[in-house]
Design a protein around this motif. Structure first.
Motif, PDB file in Angstrom:
ATOM      1  N   PHE A  37       0.859  -1.169   0.000  1.00 13.41           N
ATOM      2  CA  PHE A  37       0.000   0.000   0.000  1.00 13.41           C
ATOM      3  C   PHE A  37       0.902   1.228   0.000  1.00 13.41           C
ATOM      4  O   PHE A  37       2.066   1.143   0.381  1.00 13.41           O
ATOM      5  N   ARG A  38       0.349   2.357  -0.401  1.00 15.24           N
ATOM      6  CA  ARG A  38       1.131   3.578  -0.358  1.00 15.24           C
ATOM      7  C   ARG A  38       0.291   4.735   0.155  1.00 15.24           C
ATOM      8  O   ARG A  38      -0.929   4.750  -0.016  1.00 15.24           O
ATOM      9  N   GLN A  39       0.975   5.683   0.773  1.00 12.12           N
ATOM     10  CA  GLN A  39       0.303   6.860   1.308  1.00 12.12           C
ATOM     11  C   GLN A  39       1.095   8.094   0.937  1.00 12.12           C
ATOM     12  O   GLN A  39       2.242   8.259   1.388  1.00 12.12           O
ATOM     13  N   ARG A  45      -4.198   6.090   2.694  1.00 13.72           N
ATOM     14  CA  ARG A  45      -3.423   4.940   2.246  1.00 13.72           C
ATOM     15  C   ARG A  45      -4.193   4.215   1.150  1.00 13.72           C
ATOM     16  O   ARG A  45      -5.400   4.004   1.255  1.00 13.72           O
ATOM     17  N   ALA A  46      -3.484   3.820   0.082  1.00 12.13           N
ATOM     18  CA  ALA A  46      -4.118   3.207  -1.084  1.00 12.13           C
ATOM     19  C   ALA A  46      -3.443   1.895  -1.452  1.00 12.13           C
ATOM     20  O   ALA A  46      -2.214   1.765  -1.357  1.00 12.13           O
ATOM     21  N   ASP A  90       3.737   8.715  -8.186  1.00 11.60           N
ATOM     22  CA  ASP A  90       4.024   7.502  -7.423  1.00 11.60           C
ATOM     23  C   ASP A  90       4.741   7.818  -6.104  1.00 11.60           C
ATOM     24  O   ASP A  90       4.957   6.924  -5.291  1.00 11.60           O
ATOM     25  N   THR A  91       5.091   9.070  -5.904  1.00 13.10           N
ATOM     26  CA  THR A  91       5.759   9.473  -4.671  1.00 13.10           C
ATOM     27  C   THR A  91       4.857   9.218  -3.465  1.00 13.10           C
ATOM     28  O   THR A  91       3.710   9.664  -3.437  1.00 13.10           O
ATOM     29  N   ALA A  92       5.382   8.477  -2.495  1.00 13.44           N
ATOM     30  CA  ALA A  92       4.588   8.102  -1.318  1.00 13.44           C
ATOM     31  C   ALA A  92       5.468   7.295  -0.374  1.00 13.44           C
ATOM     32  O   ALA A  92       6.574   6.882  -0.729  1.00 13.44           O
ATOM     33  N   VAL A  93       4.931   7.067   0.824  1.00 14.16           N
ATOM     34  CA  VAL A  93       5.494   6.057   1.707  1.00 14.16           C
ATOM     35  C   VAL A  93       4.826   4.737   1.368  1.00 14.16           C
ATOM     36  O   VAL A  93       3.599   4.653   1.352  1.00 14.16           O
TER      37      VAL A  93
END
Length: 124
Positions: A37-39, A45-46, A90-93
């Protein structure tokens, strides 16, 4: 209890590639699905992608399909996320996740364990 440790994040230019790794420990994973997942800042969060540990079947978010590939190494209890053709959005944690029931349940957000996250930054 399952412990998840992510590695592999970093800074990359748009169009580049990164590979994230998530090492799992603590339990046998045969009944689990694992995923990513990414946030992004200011966003929820996705779901990104998931894989069933037992048979390797996968599912992906539409935003990454064709660019990202999730895989697993059973001997190393590790799941990977290969990210190609990266975009600034696409930048995320990125967080690793594990849950019972395979990739379908993880894709629905039914997750029992989370990793601490790794930062991915894509510059334009």
């Amino acid at each position: 209890q399952v412990q998840l440790v992510e590695t592999g994040g970093g800074l990359v230019q748009a169009g580049g590639s990164l590979r994230l790794s998530c090492a799992a420990s603590g339990r046998t994973l045969s009944s689990y699905g694992m995923g990513w997942f990414r946030q992004a800042p200011g966003k929820e969060r996705a779901f990104v992608g998931a894989i069933s540990w037992s048979d390797g079947s996968t599912s992906y978010a539409s935003s990454v399909k064709g660019r990202f590939t999730i895989s697993r190494d059973i001997a190393k209890d590790t799941v990977y996320l290969q990210m190609n053709s990266l975009k600034p959005e696409d930048t995320a944690v990125y967080h690793c996740a594990a849950g019972l029931g395979g990739h379908v349940m993880v894709a629905r957000g039914i997750v029992a364990y989370w990793g601490q996250g790794t930062q991915v930054t894509v510059s334009s």
